[in-house]
Design a protein around this motif. Structure first.
Motif, mmCIF file in Angstrom:
data_model
loop_
_atom_site.group_PDB
_atom_site.id
_atom_site.type_symbol
_atom_site.label_atom_id
_atom_site.label_comp_id
_atom_site.label_asym_id
_atom_site.label_seq_id
_atom_site.Cartn_x
_atom_site.Cartn_y
_atom_site.Cartn_z
ATOM 1 N N ILE A 417 16.763 6.361 27.136
ATOM 2 C CA ILE A 417 16.784 7.720 26.595
ATOM 3 C C ILE A 417 17.500 7.774 25.243
ATOM 4 C CG2 ILE A 417 18.935 8.559 27.666
ATOM 5 C CD1 ILE A 417 17.210 11.057 28.513
ATOM 6 N N LEU A 418 18.362 6.791 24.999
ATOM 7 C CA LEU A 418 19.105 6.801 23.739
ATOM 8 C C LEU A 418 18.330 6.146 22.595
ATOM 9 C CD1 LEU A 418 22.703 6.041 25.040
ATOM 10 C CD2 LEU A 418 21.648 8.238 24.555
ATOM 11 N N ASP A 419 17.172 5.629 22.941
ATOM 12 C CA ASP A 419 16.358 4.952 21.946
ATOM 13 C C ASP A 419 15.296 5.935 21.456
ATOM 14 O OD1 ASP A 419 15.559 2.907 20.447
ATOM 15 O OD2 ASP A 419 14.851 1.628 22.091
ATOM 16 N N TYR A 420 15.602 6.660 20.435
ATOM 17 C CA TYR A 420 14.698 7.739 20.033
ATOM 18 C C TYR A 420 14.413 7.776 18.547
ATOM 19 C CZ TYR A 420 18.959 10.041 18.504
ATOM 20 O OH TYR A 420 20.127 10.325 17.874
ATOM 21 N N GLN A 421 15.143 7.003 17.766
ATOM 22 C CA GLN A 421 15.022 7.165 16.329
ATOM 23 C C GLN A 421 15.300 5.841 15.633
ATOM 24 O OE1 GLN A 421 16.419 10.956 14.534
ATOM 25 N NE2 GLN A 421 17.976 9.694 13.620
ATOM 26 N N PRO A 427 10.953 8.956 13.907
ATOM 27 C CA PRO A 427 10.942 8.951 15.374
ATOM 28 C C PRO A 427 10.539 7.589 15.936
ATOM 29 C CG PRO A 427 9.056 10.168 14.515
ATOM 30 C CD PRO A 427 9.936 9.858 13.349
ATOM 31 N N HIS A 428 11.200 7.210 16.986
ATOM 32 C CA HIS A 428 10.856 5.984 17.689
ATOM 33 C C HIS A 428 10.149 6.383 18.973
ATOM 34 C CE1 HIS A 428 12.294 1.976 19.661
ATOM 35 N NE2 HIS A 428 10.994 2.094 19.583
ATOM 36 N N TYR A 429 8.819 6.321 18.946
ATOM 37 C CA TYR A 429 8.069 6.731 20.129
ATOM 38 C C TYR A 429 8.155 5.663 21.208
ATOM 39 C CZ TYR A 429 6.089 9.989 16.756
ATOM 40 O OH TYR A 429 5.937 10.948 15.798
ATOM 41 N N MET A 445 15.902 12.941 23.828
ATOM 42 C CA MET A 445 17.046 12.909 22.925
ATOM 43 C C MET A 445 16.617 13.204 21.493
ATOM 44 S SD MET A 445 20.200 12.381 23.371
ATOM 45 C CE MET A 445 21.667 11.484 23.108
ATOM 46 N N TRP A 446 15.389 12.850 21.154
ATOM 47 C CA TRP A 446 14.884 13.106 19.796
ATOM 48 C C TRP A 446 14.988 14.602 19.463
ATOM 49 C CZ3 TRP A 446 13.280 11.486 15.118
ATOM 50 C CH2 TRP A 446 12.488 12.358 14.369
ATOM 51 N N SER A 447 14.492 15.401 20.374
ATOM 52 C CA SER A 447 14.530 16.840 20.123
ATOM 53 C C SER A 447 15.950 17.377 20.171
ATOM 54 C CB SER A 447 13.677 17.585 21.149
ATOM 55 O OG SER A 447 12.322 17.378 20.851
ATOM 56 N N VAL A 448 16.730 16.840 21.090
ATOM 57 C CA VAL A 448 18.121 17.292 21.198
ATOM 58 C C VAL A 448 18.847 17.052 19.878
ATOM 59 C CG1 VAL A 448 20.327 16.831 22.329
ATOM 60 C CG2 VAL A 448 18.246 17.021 23.698
ATOM 61 N N MET A 449 18.623 15.895 19.301
ATOM 62 C CA MET A 449 19.357 15.557 18.085
ATOM 63 C C MET A 449 18.724 16.138 16.824
ATOM 64 S SD MET A 449 21.802 14.068 19.469
ATOM 65 C CE MET A 449 22.765 13.542 18.051
#
Lengths: 1026, 497
Positions: A417-421, A427-429, A445-449
């Protein structure tokens, strides 16, 4: 939070109690009779003296009074003549305490100290603030009013006042919609009265109405106010207590009084607290199966219905990884003081609240000034201004039904979940198909951050009050005030975010909200024939509400880096304006007749005129009739105990939402423009909603007032409910407001408080609030028998009201059963699902208990509140969703196992035989059978929760004096540290959509749809008083 | 007290503030028509969104056993979007338009409004069956549900009234032009032809059991005399989600109410039934040229067909098959963001005529109409005349009137009306028979509890109708889990099954 009242006492300044009846406090120390104590300039020299004197109670000497040096070790007791002798320094303070008397602390100014103690009996003369800010002696009150002192409130260490009331009020059902600083909390008194709309009580601060709305799904606006400013809160639970609020009183009222300046030398109080918060209870996930659908491995889905994880594959504990530790800083500062004719109070609070949710915080600043001037001996002016800034940033953004952490709960454990960017911010899909990046899978997490939501508020509440007493029995009171705030909202989606807004999106709004109140009251208070006293209040009020807001939204950023409206193609920018307005006038009267202390009769009447209804229906009359009978007065030993019976009946109301009487056109956002009809249709025939309530109760005090009991029973009926809901489309509308149906709430409230131990060095005070509310849906409009709430729906189960059942119900599907209740199993070996929905749960708790304890041992004090809840069902929609997506814990336990369902199979002749067929619990079973049955997701929940525990310690005077400090207190506290519950999900305090969300009122209490569990937090605080 | 008294003197005026100062209550006809027409496209889509799976154009990529599209299980939906698009988005706006047009004396707008209401009712009832008609918009929360037969009569009436209003063209009428009329730019003759086209479509549904093919033929002939395609045209390019065809690549969801009808074609695959229909010679890899217009090539430029309801979970697919081995369903002629959304196309009228003539025994007329339909469809899709002639001379299609079978008409209509819910009507009229639709088969993942029956209708909106109107719902039997498997009136009565 320390009692800086001490200081005015310490400096020996006194004032006549009559003019300060507002400030008369329960159990606090007063200087009323302290006229024998004079301040001398030598007071501060620390020479040890033998101090002696006599303790009396006005009638004669008092023996066995504990006398001790505050912050020291010496102690003694008075003898039979009330004499004492103790060694103490001039400037130090002596504490006098005895059962049946109010404890006092008196500064030593010379070798002689005569002290008068006031009997606890006097606490019966406690004044409570009632409707319209009228102060009344609790003794003769004819309805139930519960008071919560600011000190009790602050012990809970909650930034949101509504949360701080949890467990402190019998009959108040409080639920926060989740453990994020931006989420609103809801308070409902004596059950919900309306099926839709706001069920929350009217909020009054110092006589003027303030907004507690949660706009844009953000925090309830009462959270703006600084808990440190609160003197006390009166909770007007019943219709009779709130009857003077007329058309606004159906849900009760919460009347908050803020602190005011106290005559005396200036006092300064400063405090700082730090909080650390971590995640509380979380739902469990399975970690055996990876992504896929239908049992087949696939990366193209976020479902976890794939094969088993291989031993070489990483499994991420995403729930654990997502939540963090949040840190909060809270600093308060206040100054108060004054002289005979003038006093002031000024306070400031800065709170920077972190969160266990990443990229979420709350920055709050408030500043209050308040002054009172005695312009003439009979004319007093009070004015205050409160400025608040409350800025919220929320990483998790829910929908109108909640669903805050759904994406986190369901995110496959195969992905981190921490791998997002990427480092460059791209973005890291986790999975994507070329050309279809907008459908990619990415960590939540992408949207959260990257896509947080901002809600910034600036608010000013001003309040002026002029009191004129032309004669000693006439009081004229004019009040004018306004609660004004600006709330700006901004939500932007960064380009590259999969979904609808792949090219970027922005939505922002800016609104100004205004609540204006003015009111004039005239009170006439006369005694006649010696034993009678009459009070008559006549008054009128005007209230005006107006909001003006402009909202803009648009999709597609021209330049991917700039988050601004300016960066959207102007031709696709949507702008809307709204301007709701409401005005109300009212005239009212309140007549009371008292016969000695024995009987009190009260009649009130209020006539409202509201702008939200048609001319024929805009008037509404709210009467109330109440009486009390103090039966203890009939007994010889009436001074040793107190007993009162009270009965009341009242009718109050609720007016319609603004502009609900006609239909408007809105701009057609589609091709060709022009106008289309608004989906919300008008209803010109709306009438006010009515609530009638009967209440009976008793108050008892015994054992020299060490034990007091307050009991109330109420039965209230709400008729012609105003409902705003989805209506049948053949009406031509999607939503309409209509009068419909009636419901009943009845219940009991018991509040028992006492001091089991009351010794010189050790004191234990305990209060138990217990309550139970039973509601029933009595009548629906037309042919409705089941009324689901639109914001709390799952196909398997939904929040709903069902005719003849408790109002906060749940309907859903169940298995098909035989008459005896056996589950019918089909020939395929799977249980058969019954067609249609039935009533399957009641979200209202069966019984609630709040147990507050305050211990004091020397300079230590310990407070804690246990909150018990028995029964009440939760619709665990989170689990249902996790079940469907294959990530629920149970899937790991049961998937692909062989199972024989406990049930019966229908035979051709209509008889039943026990099922013996073994089936495999596969994807198809879980998704199409198990997850489709609502009863599988209903849980009857009990909990025992330690809401808070707070330990504080006053540093010894000897130490603080050395550093020229006044009082220094240290505090350690924990909020929500412990919970014992049978609930299978996260924290069982759930209210998915929260109050006001989509105008659904109490509809989502007890619905767990991706609710953010409440955090545990721990705090340390230090407080200085100079 | 003075203050209060004076406040009350002025209070009655000051209380009259319950009208919204920033939103109108009514507006002129020309500003109301665009909303009606634009919403009609969404209304049609709200049916087609599901019917494309029921009439076997698409199937879910993953063959998920919980998707409505695969299981036909509508019991777990929260809302039925199509219900709203008819009664509110189109119907309510039409009513507002009618009211205003009468006030203005704008007979042109009045006529178009009535025709649109008729068309919207026809679209709705064909999916829902019985519906409130006589008591709709009466303010009742529990209106009577009229039979489909009654509704059909009502639609015919609305069409007649619409045409009559158009014939009454008065000089009080507000101007109708391309700004307000997104379909015909104010050409009333074309609107009249459209009314007859709607009527022909409706009459065809019942002609088999009312033996009324003559009326079909006469109406369709009137329609054809002046007919132009009725379509909503979206701009070539726009970043506004409201200005995109909902079938498009963006899968636009301009607002929350579109969530119920979200376009999931990106996660769908073309069925083998569709691919077979578009294959001329499988071995040679020769396809109907329309394939390349209706779809766009997949990544691997292959044209596999997926089994209905099974998608990639079909074990008979070649090992390693992914979605890349299928045609992409978006970006085609009807499925791009900029694609027009059809109300009624000219080729449909020819196929209506062909079917009616076929049953009248006029094989030649039927064949001619059929050929016209196919030709128009080819040319619409931008296919060169040569290719369409090649196709018409291929063994895929009959070469003369004598060879014409009903399946030729129905399959060509099915292709020409690609994705339109009208083809689901046709399939139900024939009860999915292999005579009309050769090669059609029952999907594997349809739930067992349907007992092998085909999907016949949509459920009513669970969130409102089942709540407010339980007696009518119970009377109809719509509470049953298998309600959607009961044929609507014209399907029940159909003699074509």
């Amino acid at each position: 939070m320390r009692k800086f009242v001490l200081f005015s006492v310490a400096f020996g300044l006194s004032f006549p109690s009559e003019s300060y009846s507002f400030t008369k406090k329960e159990g606090t120390l007063k200087s009323d009779n302290l006229t024998n104590v004079l301040l001398s300039s030598s007071a501060k020299s620390a020479i040890q003296n033998t101090v002696q004197g006599t303790v009396t109670d006005g009638k004669g000497p008092v023996s066995e009074v504990s006398v001790s040096v505050v912050g020291g070790n010496a102690s003694t007791k008075t003898d039979a003549q009330g004499h004492f002798k103790i060694t103490a320094a001039v400037g130090s303070k002596l504490r006098f305490s005895s059962v049946g008397y109010v404890t006092r602390e008196v500064p030593v100014t010379s070798n002689l100290l005569n002290v008068t103690l006031v009997g606890d009996q006097q606490t019966l003369d406690e004044v409570v603030v009632t409707a319209l800010g009228i102060e009344r002696s609790k003794k003769n009150l004819t309805y139930s009013v519960q008071k919560v002192t600011g000190d009790d409130l602050r012990k809970s260490n909650q930034g949101n006042i509504v949360n701080a009331l949890q467990g402190q009020v019998a009959g108040a059902q409080i639920s926060s919609s989740g453990g994020s600083p931006g989420l609103p909390s809801e308070i409902i008194l004596r059950g919900s009265t309306s099926l839709s709309g706001d069920n929350q009580p009217l909020m009054i601060i110092d006589g003027i109405r303030v907004s507690n709305a949660s706009i844009n799904g953000s925090v309830n606006r009462l959270a703006d106010f600084n808990p440190d400013d609160i003197e006390d809160i009166s909770i007007l639970k019943g219709a009779a207590a709130a009857a003077l609020y007329g058309i606004d009183a159906a849900s009760g009222a919460i009347v908050i009084t803020t602190k005011k300046g106290k005559a005396g030398v200036m006092q300064i109080n400063a405090g700082y607290k730090a909080f650390v918060e971590t995640m509380g209870r979380l739902p469990r996930q399975q970690n055996i199966y990876t992504t896929g659908t239908g049992g087949t491995y696939s990366q193209a889905t976020t479902s976890s219905w794939g094969r088993k994880f291989r031993s070489d594959e990483a499994i991420y504990d995403n729930l654990e990884r997502f939540f963090q530790t949040g840190v909060t800083h809270d600093a308060v500062f206040n100054v108060n003081g004054g002289a005979d004719k003038f006093n002031y109070y000024m306070s400031g609070n800065y709170r920077n609240q972190g969160s266990m949710i990443p990229n979420t915080d709350n920055d709050k600043f408030s500043y209050l000034i308040k002054g009172t001037a005695k312009l003439l001996s009979n004319l007093e002016l009070t004015a205050s201004a409160n400025y608040i800034k409350n800025n919220l940033k929320e990483g998790l953004v829910g929908g109108s039904s909640g669903g805050w952490i759904n994406s986190i709960l369901r995110y496959p454990l195969a992905y981190d979940i921490l791998d997002y960017q990427y480092e460059n911010g791209d973005p890291h899909y986790a999975y994507f198909e070329t050309g279809k990046e907008n459908e990619a899978i990415i960590s939540p997490m992408w949207s959260v951050m990257n896509n947080p939501r901002f809600n910034n508020t600036e608010r000013t509440v001003i309040n002026g009050n002029l009191v004129y007493k032309p004669l000693n029995w006439i009081n004229l009171n004019y009040r004018i005030g306004q609660d004004y705030f600006n709330q700006s909202y901004k939500y932007a989606v960064k380009p590259g975010t999969p979904g609808e807004n792949y090219t970027g999106y922005i939505s922002q709004s800016n609104g100004n909200y205004k609540n204006f109140t003015q009111m004039l009251n005239a009170t006439f208070d006369r005694k006649f024939l010696e034993d009678f006293r009459t009070t008559l209040l006549l008054g009128g009020t005007e209230e005006y509400y107006e909001a003006k807001s402009i909202a803009q939204s648009g999709t597609g950023f021209l330049n991917p880096d700039l988050v601004s409206i300016n960066n959207i193609d102007p031709t696709v920018l949507k702008t809307t304006e709204s301007n709701p307005r409401r005005r109300r006038y009212a005239l009212y009267g309140d007549f009371r007749l008292e016969y000695r202390n024995l009987l009190t009769l009260g009649i009130t009447g209020r006539n409202d005129w509201t702008s939200t209804l048609s001319e024929e229906n805009r008037q509404f009359f709210s009467p109330s009739y109440s009486g009390s009978f103090t039966y203890s007065e009939l007994f010889e030993n009436k001074n040793d105990w107190y007993g009162k019976l009270r009965v009341s009946y009242a009718k109050v109301g609720k007016d319609a939402p603004i502009y609900a009487t006609n239909t408007n056109l809105i701009q057609n956002p589609g091709l060709g423009g022009g106008f289309i009809i608004n989906s919300t249709g008008g209803n010109p025939y709306l009438k006010p909603e009515r609530t009638t309530e009967f209440e009976i109760g008793t108050e008892l005090r015994m054992l020299k007032n060490r034990l007091s009991v307050d009991f109330a029973y109420y039965n209230k009926k709400s008729i012609d409910q105003i409902i705003t809901a989805r209506v049948p489309l053949p009406t031509g509308y999607v939503i309409q407001t209509f009068n419909a149906g009636s419901l009943r709430n009845k219940g009991i409230e018991v509040s028992v408080s006492g001091s089991p131990v009351k010794k010189e060095n050790f004191e234990w005070k305990s209060t138990v609030n217990a309550w139970k509310n039973n509601s029933k849906m009595l009548e629906f409009p037309g042919q409705i028998t089941t009324f689901p709430y639109t914001n709390a729906q799952l196909s398997a189960g939904k929040a709903a009201s069902v005719l003849g059942e408790p109002v906060l119900g749940i309907v859903g599907t169940d298995y098909k059963r035989t008459e005896e209740g056996y589950v019918i199993v089909g020939e395929d070996g799977l249980p058969v699902i019954e067609s249609g929905e039935t009533y399957i749960g009641n979200r209202e708790p069966e019984f609630n208990i709040g147990w507050i304890n305050n211990f004091r041992y020397k300079s230590f004090s310990l407070s804690f509140l246990w909150d018990f809840r028995f029964g009440g069902d939760i619709l665990n929609a989170s689990r249902q969703q996790m079940m469907s997506s294959g990530i629920a814990y149970d899937i790991g336990e049961w998937r692909d196992k062989e199972f024989v369902f406990d049930g019966v199979v229908e035979q051709a002749d209509g008889s039943y035989v026990k099922n013996a067929k073994s089936v495999t619990l596969d994807y198809n079973y879980f998704v199409n059978n198990y997850a489709a049955v609502g009863t599988n997701f209903i849980e009857k929940v009990n909990w025992a929760r330690l809401r808070y525990v707070t330990l504080s310690y006053n540093l010894p005077k000897a130490f603080t004096n050395r550093y020229k400090l006044g009082n220094v207190a240290l505090e350690f506290s924990a909020q929500n540290p412990l919970i014992f519950t049978n609930y299978s999900g996260g924290d069982p305090e759930v209210n998915s959509a929260g109050p006001n969300a989509g105008g659904t009122g109490a509809s989502t209490m007890g619905v767990d749809y991706g609710a953010i569990p409440l955090p545990k937090s721990y705090s340390f605080g230090i407080n200085f008083t100079f | 007290m003075l203050l209060v008294t004076s406040a009350f003197a002025a209070c009655s005026d000051k209380l009259d503030i319950n009208t919204n100062p920033v939103q109108p209550v009514t507006t002129s006809s020309n500003l109301r028509l665009p909303g009606v027409l634009g919403n009609m496209a969404y209304h049609l889509y709200s049916h087609a969104r599901f019917s494309v799976y029921h009439s076997y154009y698409f199937t879910n990529r993953l063959g998920s056993t919980r998707a409505i599209e695969d299981t036909w299980n509508y019991n777990s939906i929260t809302r039925m979007g199509a219900w709203r698009w008819h009664y509110y988005d189109v119907g309510s706006n039409v009513n507002g338009l009618i009211e205003r047009a009468i006030e203005e004396g704008s007979t042109n707008y009045l006529g178009v409004a009535k025709i649109m209401l008729a068309f919207s009712y026809l679209t709705a009832t064909d999916s829902f069956g019985d519906m409130p008609f006589t008591e709709a918009y009466s303010g009742s929360y529990y209106p009577k549900y009229d039979t489909q037969e009654t509704i059909y009569a009502g639609i015919a009436n609305l069409l007649d009234e619409g045409v009559a209003a158009l014939d009454q063209e008065s000089n009080k009428s507000l101007v109708m032009n391309s700004a307000s009329d997104l379909v015909y730019a104010g050409d009333l003759q074309k609107w009249k032809a459209f009314a007859f086209a709607v009527k022909s479509r409706m009459l065809l549904h019942t002609a088999n059991f009312t033996n009324n093919y003559d009326a079909v033929i006469s109406n369709v002939n009137i329609a054809l005399s002046n007919f132009d395609d009725a379509m909503i045209k979206y701009p070539e390019s726009s970043s506004d989600l409201w200005e995109k065809n909902l079938w498009g690549e963006t899968a636009a969801q301009p607002e929350w109410q579109f969530a119920d009808i979200k376009n999931i074609s990106a996660n769908s695959l073309p069925t083998d039934f569709l691919m077979n229909a578009l294959t001329i010679d499988a071995v040679a890899g020769k396809y109907d040229p329309r394939l390349y217009a209706l779809t766009t090539p997949g990544e691997n430029k292959k044209y596999l067909g997926a089994k209905e309801s099974e998608g990639l979970s079909d074990l008979n697919l070649p090992t390693g098959t992914t979605y890349k081995d299928f045609a992409t369903l978006t970006g085609g002629f009807w499925t791009a963001d900029k694609s027009p959304y059809p109300f009624i196309l000219k080729e449909e009228l020819y196929f209506i005529k062909a079917e009616a003539e076929f049953y009248k025994g006029n094989a030649t007329a039927a064949f001619e109409a059929w050929k016209q339909g196919v030709k128009i469809n080819f040319s619409r899709l931008g296919i060169a005349d040569g290719e369409s002639l090649n196709y018409l001379s291929s063994s895929k299609v009959p070469q003369d009137a004598g060879e014409l079978k009903i399946s030729d008409i129905m399959m060509q209509k099915w292709l020409a009306l690609y994705l339109q819910s009208e083809t689901w009507v046709d399939m139900r009229r024939y009860n999915y028979s292999a005579t009309a639709y050769p090669g059609v088969y029952y999907p594997k993942n349809a739930l067992k509890e349907w007992g092998g029956r085909n999907i016949q209708r949509f459920p009513y909106d669970p969130q409102t109708e089942y709540v407010y109107n339980p007696q009518e719902i119970a009377r109809l039997g719509a509470t049953a889990r298998d309600w959607c498997f009961n044929p609507v009136w014209w399907a029940e009565k159909s003699t074509l099954k």
